[in-house]
Design a protein around this motif. Structure first.
Motif, PDB file in Angstrom:
ATOM      1  N   PRO A  70       0.812  -1.233   0.000  1.00  0.00           N
ATOM      2  CA  PRO A  70       0.000   0.000   0.000  1.00  0.00           C
ATOM      3  C   PRO A  70       0.834   1.265   0.000  1.00  0.00           C
ATOM      4  O   PRO A  70       0.423   2.279  -0.559  1.00  0.00           O
ATOM      5  CB  PRO A  70      -0.823  -0.131   1.290  1.00  0.00           C
ATOM      6  N   ASP A  71       2.008   1.226   0.644  1.00  0.00           N
ATOM      7  CA  ASP A  71       2.845   2.414   0.686  1.00  0.00           C
ATOM      8  C   ASP A  71       3.933   2.397  -0.368  1.00  0.00           C
ATOM      9  O   ASP A  71       4.909   3.143  -0.279  1.00  0.00           O
ATOM     10  CB  ASP A  71       3.483   2.570   2.069  1.00  0.00           C
ATOM     11  N   SER A  72       3.782   1.539  -1.401  1.00  0.00           N
ATOM     12  CA  SER A  72       4.839   1.411  -2.395  1.00  0.00           C
ATOM     13  C   SER A  72       5.010   2.700  -3.200  1.00  0.00           C
ATOM     14  O   SER A  72       6.104   3.024  -3.647  1.00  0.00           O
ATOM     15  CB  SER A  72       4.538   0.240  -3.334  1.00  0.00           C
ATOM     16  N   GLU A  73       3.933   3.444  -3.384  1.00  0.00           N
ATOM     17  CA  GLU A  73       4.050   4.687  -4.135  1.00  0.00           C
ATOM     18  C   GLU A  73       4.918   5.688  -3.392  1.00  0.00           C
ATOM     19  O   GLU A  73       5.794   6.334  -3.971  1.00  0.00           O
ATOM     20  CB  GLU A  73       2.658   5.271  -4.398  1.00  0.00           C
ATOM     21  N   ASP A  74       4.680   5.781  -2.075  1.00  0.00           N
ATOM     22  CA  ASP A  74       5.543   6.656  -1.275  1.00  0.00           C
ATOM     23  C   ASP A  74       6.966   6.148  -1.265  1.00  0.00           C
ATOM     24  O   ASP A  74       7.925   6.925  -1.329  1.00  0.00           O
ATOM     25  CB  ASP A  74       4.989   6.748   0.148  1.00  0.00           C
ATOM     26  N   ASP A  75       7.120   4.820  -1.200  1.00  0.00           N
ATOM     27  CA  ASP A  75       8.451   4.224  -1.203  1.00  0.00           C
ATOM     28  C   ASP A  75       9.168   4.531  -2.513  1.00  0.00           C
ATOM     29  O   ASP A  75      10.359   4.855  -2.538  1.00  0.00           O
ATOM     30  CB  ASP A  75       8.334   2.714  -0.985  1.00  0.00           C
ATOM     31  N   CYS A 104      22.644   8.140 -16.625  1.00  0.00           N
ATOM     32  CA  CYS A 104      21.394   8.930 -16.603  1.00  0.00           C
ATOM     33  C   CYS A 104      20.365   8.131 -15.825  1.00  0.00           C
ATOM     34  O   CYS A 104      20.077   6.982 -16.162  1.00  0.00           O
ATOM     35  CB  CYS A 104      20.895   9.214 -18.015  1.00  0.00           C
ATOM     36  N   LEU A 105      19.853   8.720 -14.744  1.00  0.00           N
ATOM     37  CA  LEU A 105      18.854   8.039 -13.926  1.00  0.00           C
ATOM     38  C   LEU A 105      17.484   8.131 -14.608  1.00  0.00           C
ATOM     39  O   LEU A 105      17.108   9.187 -15.117  1.00  0.00           O
ATOM     40  CB  LEU A 105      18.794   8.670 -12.543  1.00  0.00           C
ATOM     41  N   LEU A 106      16.792   7.023 -14.568  1.00  0.00           N
ATOM     42  CA  LEU A 106      15.479   6.956 -15.244  1.00  0.00           C
ATOM     43  C   LEU A 106      14.471   6.308 -14.312  1.00  0.00           C
ATOM     44  O   LEU A 106      14.730   5.243 -13.732  1.00  0.00           O
ATOM     45  CB  LEU A 106      15.584   6.153 -16.540  1.00  0.00           C
ATOM     46  N   ALA A 107      13.343   6.938 -14.151  1.00  0.00           N
ATOM     47  CA  ALA A 107      12.220   6.378 -13.397  1.00  0.00           C
ATOM     48  C   ALA A 107      11.043   6.219 -14.359  1.00  0.00           C
ATOM     49  O   ALA A 107      10.692   7.157 -15.083  1.00  0.00           O
ATOM     50  CB  ALA A 107      11.840   7.280 -12.238  1.00  0.00           C
ATOM     51  N   ALA A 108      10.444   5.032 -14.371  1.00  0.00           N
ATOM     52  CA  ALA A 108       9.306   4.743 -15.260  1.00  0.00           C
ATOM     53  C   ALA A 108       8.121   4.303 -14.431  1.00  0.00           C
ATOM     54  O   ALA A 108       8.267   3.494 -13.501  1.00  0.00           O
ATOM     55  CB  ALA A 108       9.683   3.671 -16.267  1.00  0.00           C
ATOM     56  N   VAL A 109       6.938   4.815 -14.752  1.00  0.00           N
ATOM     57  CA  VAL A 109       5.709   4.506 -14.016  1.00  0.00           C
ATOM     58  C   VAL A 109       4.617   4.166 -15.029  1.00  0.00           C
ATOM     59  O   VAL A 109       4.443   4.883 -16.025  1.00  0.00           O
ATOM     60  CB  VAL A 109       5.258   5.694 -13.141  1.00  0.00           C
ATOM     61  N   GLU A 110       3.922   3.096 -14.757  1.00  0.00           N
ATOM     62  CA  GLU A 110       2.767   2.751 -15.598  1.00  0.00           C
ATOM     63  C   GLU A 110       1.552   3.536 -15.132  1.00  0.00           C
ATOM     64  O   GLU A 110       1.256   3.582 -13.930  1.00  0.00           O
ATOM     65  CB  GLU A 110       2.486   1.251 -15.533  1.00  0.00           C
ATOM     66  N   VAL A 111       0.834   4.148 -16.081  1.00  0.00           N
ATOM     67  CA  VAL A 111      -0.312   5.000 -15.767  1.00  0.00           C
ATOM     68  C   VAL A 111      -1.580   4.307 -16.225  1.00  0.00           C
ATOM     69  O   VAL A 111      -1.696   3.888 -17.383  1.00  0.00           O
ATOM     70  CB  VAL A 111      -0.182   6.381 -16.460  1.00  0.00           C
ATOM     71  N   ALA A 160       8.586   7.101  -4.580  1.00  0.00           N
ATOM     72  CA  ALA A 160       8.912   8.531  -4.635  1.00  0.00           C
ATOM     73  C   ALA A 160      10.107   8.858  -3.750  1.00  0.00           C
ATOM     74  O   ALA A 160      10.998   9.642  -4.129  1.00  0.00           O
ATOM     75  CB  ALA A 160       7.692   9.355  -4.213  1.00  0.00           C
ATOM     76  N   ALA A 161      10.123   8.240  -2.591  1.00  0.00           N
ATOM     77  CA  ALA A 161      11.257   8.500  -1.695  1.00  0.00           C
ATOM     78  C   ALA A 161      12.558   7.977  -2.287  1.00  0.00           C
ATOM     79  O   ALA A 161      13.610   8.619  -2.184  1.00  0.00           O
ATOM     80  CB  ALA A 161      10.987   7.854  -0.336  1.00  0.00           C
ATOM     81  N   THR A 162      12.482   6.798  -2.896  1.00  0.00           N
ATOM     82  CA  THR A 162      13.681   6.227  -3.510  1.00  0.00           C
ATOM     83  C   THR A 162      14.181   7.108  -4.639  1.00  0.00           C
ATOM     84  O   THR A 162      15.389   7.344  -4.799  1.00  0.00           O
ATOM     85  CB  THR A 162      13.384   4.811  -4.034  1.00  0.00           C
ATOM     86  N   TRP A 163      13.251   7.612  -5.444  1.00  0.00           N
ATOM     87  CA  TRP A 163      13.670   8.476  -6.566  1.00  0.00           C
ATOM     88  C   TRP A 163      14.298   9.777  -6.051  1.00  0.00           C
ATOM     89  O   TRP A 163      15.305  10.234  -6.589  1.00  0.00           O
ATOM     90  CB  TRP A 163      12.463   8.784  -7.455  1.00  0.00           C
TER      91      TRP A 163
END
Length: 1013
Positions: free
Chosen positions: A877-882, A945-952, A884-887
């Motif tokens: 449940p808190d993976s989204e916060d996790d 180059c750091l890359l963060a990808a999110v499925e929408v 964002a914090a990691t990024w």
């Protein structure tokens, strides 16, 4: 002499006495009859308050009490014995219709008012007077004084003539003078300028007044024109036939009545028509006359709908015939016609009868007659039929080819669905298909000599399928959810008997499965079953083939529970990745529907006999299946409409949704229909033209040598060089590889950018590796350490090492090298084969692979070489916060940042399934480290180059589904490199999913692209 005189006087006295007694008797009878008739008034049939019907009641006179009913408007006194009406009839001032037919009215001379009193002239409202079959010798003079008459019927009375008094009936619209013995009409009839219908049939007419041409409303003139030809003697008749005289015995006035609609000149010994005919004619019959050629004047009758020119000896139809645009019926039997090319332009034709001519060929464009329902061609010389005739479909209902020279029936005639019967009559007319008296040997007479043309078409279709060149197999790609029945259906088609999948899941398709099938009519097929488990989702789109038929298989029970989404998601997948794909919908497990309805019927009819209960169950099952079909059709229509609304390209759906049972008998009707449809499609040159291409003889030896190569794949450059040595180059090499890809002997996924440079020449072995390295249930394999000796003997792991490897596999989806060796045990578990298998998994974007070291090192049990996105745990449940914090943590101190997004358009439409999983695998070979959240988020380093990808998710109406990216780097150059990699990846997505409009937007330092495709 005196005695003789006395005797005569006595005889006269006796005669007078007898007449007096008879008169008294008649008076008594009339009085009694009057009383009886008065009693009948109450018994008469009242049609309404204003209508009285006294027909067929034996009346000899109209009852006096009747004339007090002044309100009546309709009076029927027909079929009685009335000889005349009393003056009181004029009391019926509201009367509009008076029927006196079939009575014995008396009219001894033209001024005799015995039958109809003179007082009728006051009946101003009377509009219709019927006097047929009244034995009249003259028309009662009172008729001419009823000036408001609009309809007068004097038929079947031998009146002999119509007096000039008819001029008084200026409002007369309809005059029926059939069988009245008249020989002409008075000139004064011109005064009846409202006359529209004039019936003169059955009279010895010898002339007609010229004044008829002045009747501008007259549209119907029924007359036996043959009476005018009765005066033509034998010598004149011969001269007319030899064209030595021009026929003039038909009164010329009939050709110039301005509004005349019909003219019947059949057998009137006519050999010419006036150059100018009344243009109003709608029906014209000039059959059985002496015309040497088709009359040119007829071609000017542009309102003509029926034309009969039979038995005239014509040899051609004029080109000007095409001007008869309104013609619906053309009869031209018993002529000498050889060419009828002008018929194809008469697009309103519904019936054509060209029997007993000399026609050897029909126009090639006869298919333009799309309204044609009957084409009669008996007794001609046809030896072939144009293909366009077969395009008339269900419109053509009668085709008579009796007595021609046909030796075979074109297979295309099976498309004439309107010919639902053969060699039958409907009343007095032929109906359906007629083939008698033709030397037809294909098919044999025992086939075509039938009442049911469906038997002819079925035989011809079987022959066509058997005789069609079967150069290449037809590929069937089975798509569907896990457990939908794909494997059972494929087995039923291939083996011919039911073979349901085992309940323990051991028979489920893992990855994909290839097999071949040859139908009863020797049509070859390749069956490609795509695994329905979500772990194989990234592979599905890559197995689609633009030259294949894609069979979307769904569980009927599941459809009834959750709706059409079990089908629509597969249609969306096809629309996204393969626009214009050919699709067949197949529902399975139909037996569950039948069983349920049978149980219900048995419960309801528990006390009914077994036979009645069985019939009721069968009827209930059929009704349930029909409701299911109707529901599917409605849902499919809504789904296709939604796809069109989302700007998806059209899919080519087969017209019928098949519903089958994989555990039922192989002879179930819908399964047989499915097989027939598949055979029909595979031999259809228009639908599958590539299946008819010739296969060069040097391809097979080349492919045998290719398949002997080691490994699971061959690189493109090596293959080009290898083919060049065997004289297979360029386009021929591409055609060769496509052929063997379609026939299932290799996989060449050229639509995918990363795979087009590899040929998977051992697809069976690759499928086996997929099933073993990506098991549907990994937990079932990873049992207790002591229960499976593989973990000690093949994996060489201790119990502690095994538990560590097991925990990484089940909790993080990471498989170590020892565990991979155990999974692949017994299937080429050597290092090189496993390394190639891992590479294939990454190419297919099913997993992320890290190759093991060449030299064994300690701790391999804990190092992942295979990471499967589907096996990653569900996000917390808190993976989204996790995330964002990691990024924020990893990107801290990176001054160069940017954003990008890849979205499916329009808003709210879903992106293809497994989009994120494919990205996760595609990026793996280019990164140095990564952190994953299951199928939804990932952070990695892509060349500094750091890359963060999110499925929408695109569930909201104003939000499209797709991928969002964030980039960060210490260097603007490296950030630009990251954007370049993304742009290249997006190009690959657009190329692989052309059915979706993609929007790629980027912003920030290094952003280079923004737009839609």
């Amino acid at each position: 002499m005196e005695s003789v005189g006395e005797a005569n006087d006595a005889a006269v006295v006796d005669k007078n006495n007898a007449e007096d007694e008879a008169a008294q008797s008649d008076a008594g009878e009339r009085a009694a009859g009057s009383r009886r008739q008065s009693e009948m008034i109450g018994q008469s049939e009242w049609r309404s308050r204003d209508e009285l019907d006294f027909s067929s009641q034996g009346l000899t006179m109209a009852p006096s009490s009747l004339f007090a009913k002044t309100h009546i408007t309709v009076l029927n006194l027909s079929s009685n014995n009335i000889r005349g009406l009393p003056p009181e009839i004029s009391n019926l001032t509201q009367l509009r219709h008076l029927d006196l037919s079939r009575n014995g009215l008396r009219c001894a001379h033209p001024r005799d008012f015995t039958s109809l009193p003179k007082e009728m002239e006051t009946m101003a409202e009377l509009r219709e007077l019927l006097l047929s079959e009244c034995s009249l010798m003259h028309i009662p003079p009172a008729v001419w004084s009823i000036v408001g008459l609009e309809k007068l019927d004097i038929s079947r009375n031998k009146v002999g003539a119509i007096p000039s008094d008819i001029m008084k009936l200026e409002r007369l619209v309809h005059l029926n003078a059939t069988q009245t013995g008249i020989k002409t009409l008075p000139e004064e009839i011109v005064c009846c300028d409202a006359l529209e219908s004039l019936l003169l049939f059955g009279n010895p007419i010898d002339s007609l007044p010229d004044s008829l041409r002045e009747l501008n409303r007259l549209h119907t003139l029924h007359i036996n024109y043959r009476v005018f030809a009765s005066g033509v003697d034998a010598e004149t008749d011969g001269m007319l036939q030899r064209q030595q005289l021009t026929s003039e015995h038909i009164p010329s006035v009939v050709f110039h009545i301005p509004q005349l609609l019909e003219m019947d000149l059949e057998a009137c010994k006519v050999n010419a028509l006036p150059r100018s005919l009344t243009r109003s004619l709608v029906e014209l019959n000039i059959a059985a006359n002496y015309f040497p050629a088709f009359p040119e004047a007829v071609c000017s009758l542009h309102q003509l709908t029926l034309l009969d020119v039979s038995r005239n000896g014509f040899k051609t139809l004029p080109p000007a015939l095409k001007d008869l645009r309104s013609l619906r019926v053309l009869l031209a039997r018993h002529n000498q016609l050889t060419f009828v090319d002008s018929l194809a332009d008469l697009t309103e034709l519904k019936r054509i009868d060209l029997g007993f001519n000399c026609i050897a060929k029909l126009p090639d464009n006869i298919g333009q007659l799309t309204k044609l329902t009957a084409l009669l061609l008996p007794g001609n010389r046809l030896d072939a039929l144009p293909k366009s005739l077969c395009s008339l479909g269900d419109q053509l209902q009668t085709l008579d080819l009796t007595g021609n020279r046909l030796t075979s029936i074109p297979p295309e005639m099976a498309g004439l669905a309107g010919l639902d019967r053969a060699h039958q009559f409907s009343g007095l007319f032929k109906r359906g298909l007629w083939l008698h008296k033709n030397p037809i040997d294909k098919p044999p007479a025992k086939v075509w000599n039938t009442w049911d043309p469906a038997k002819i078409w079925a035989h011809m279709e079987r022959m066509a399928i058997q005789n069609a060149p079967k150069l290449r197999p037809c590929k069937l790609v089975f798509l569907g959810d896990l457990g939908s029945g794909k494997t059972s259906l494929a087995r039923l088609l291939r083996l011919g008997h039911a073979a349901p999948t085992k309940s323990d899941g051991s028979g489920l398709t893992r990855g994909f499965q290839l097999s071949s099938w040859r139908s009863e009519n020797r049509c070859p097929f390749v069956l490609l079953e795509a695994g329905g488990h979500p772990i194989y989702a990234p592979l599905l789109a890559k197995l689609l083939d633009p030259k294949a038929l894609h069979c979307v298989v769904f569980d009927i029970a599941e459809y009834q529970q959750i709706g059409f989404d079990v089908v629509s998601r597969w249609l969306r997948l096809l629309a996204a990745h393969l626009p214009g794909a050919r699709v067949q919908l197949i529902g399975t497990k139909l037996d569950t529907i039948s069983m349920a309805t049978e149980t219900s019927a048995n419960e309801i009819l528990a006390e009914v006999s077994e036979v009645e209960a069985a019939l009721a169950a069968e009827s209930t099952a059929e009704a349930a299946v029909q409701r299911l079909r109707d529901s599917l059709d409605e849902d499919l229509a809504r789904c296709l409409e939604q796809l069109r609304a989302d700007s998806n390209p059209e899919l080519r759906l087969q017209p019928r949704i098949h519903l089958v049972s994989a555990v039922g008998p192989p002879a179930q009707p819908d399964l047989l229909t499915l097989r027939d449809d598949l055979e029909r499609l595979s031999t259809n040159r228009e639908a599958m033209p590539h299946l008819q291409k010739y296969v060069p003889t040097n391809w097979q030896p080349f492919m045998e040598q290719v398949k002997q190569q080691d490994g699971l794949y061959i690189e493109w450059d090596w293959l080009v060089e290898f083919a060049d040595q065997r004289n297979i180059r360029d386009a021929q090499l591409i055609d060769c590889l496509e052929f063997y890809h379609e026939s299932g002997q290799l996989l060449w996924l050229r639509r995918h950018r990363r795979l087009r440079n590899f040929v998977l020449h051992r697809p069976d072995k690759l499928a086996d590796f997929l099933g073993r390295l990506l098991p549907v249930s990994l937990a079932d394999f990873l049992v207790d350490y002591n229960e499976n000796a593989l973990f000690r003997a093949c994996g060489r792991m201790s119990a502690a090492e095994y538990e560590e490897a097991r925990e990484a596999a089940l909790s993080r989806g990471q498989l170590s090298w020892p565990l991979v060796r155990c999974l692949a045990f017994g299937r080429g578990g050597q290092r090189q084969a496993l390394v190639e298998a891992l590479h294939c998994l990454e190419l297919l974007e099913l997993a992320c692979c890290t190759m093991p070291p060449q030299v064994p090192q300690p701790g391999l049990h804990s190092r992942p070489v295979l990471t499967v996105p589907h096996l990653m745990p569900e996000p917390l449940p808190d993976s989204e916060d996790d995330f964002a914090a990691t990024w924020r943590s990893v990107s801290a101190g990176c001054p160069q940042t940017g954003r990008a997004s890849l979205r499916a358009c329009p808003a709210g439409r879903p992106a293809p399934p497994a989009l994120f999983a494919c990205l996760s695998a595609a990026i793996h070979s280019a990164i140095s480290w990564r952190i994953d959240w299951r199928q939804s988020r990932l952070i990695c380093e892509l060349d500094h180059c750091l890359l963060a990808a999110v499925e929408v998710d695109g569930d909201e109406a104003d939000l499209s589904s797709g991928l969002d990216f964030e980039l960060a780097s210490q260097s603007a150059v490296k950030l630009q490199s990251g954007f370049d990699w993304l742009a290249d990846y997006v190009d690959g997505v657009r190329e692989f999913a052309p059915g979706i409009e993609w929007r790629f937007e980027s912003s920030g330092a290094g952003a280079t692209e923004s737009g839609a495709s």
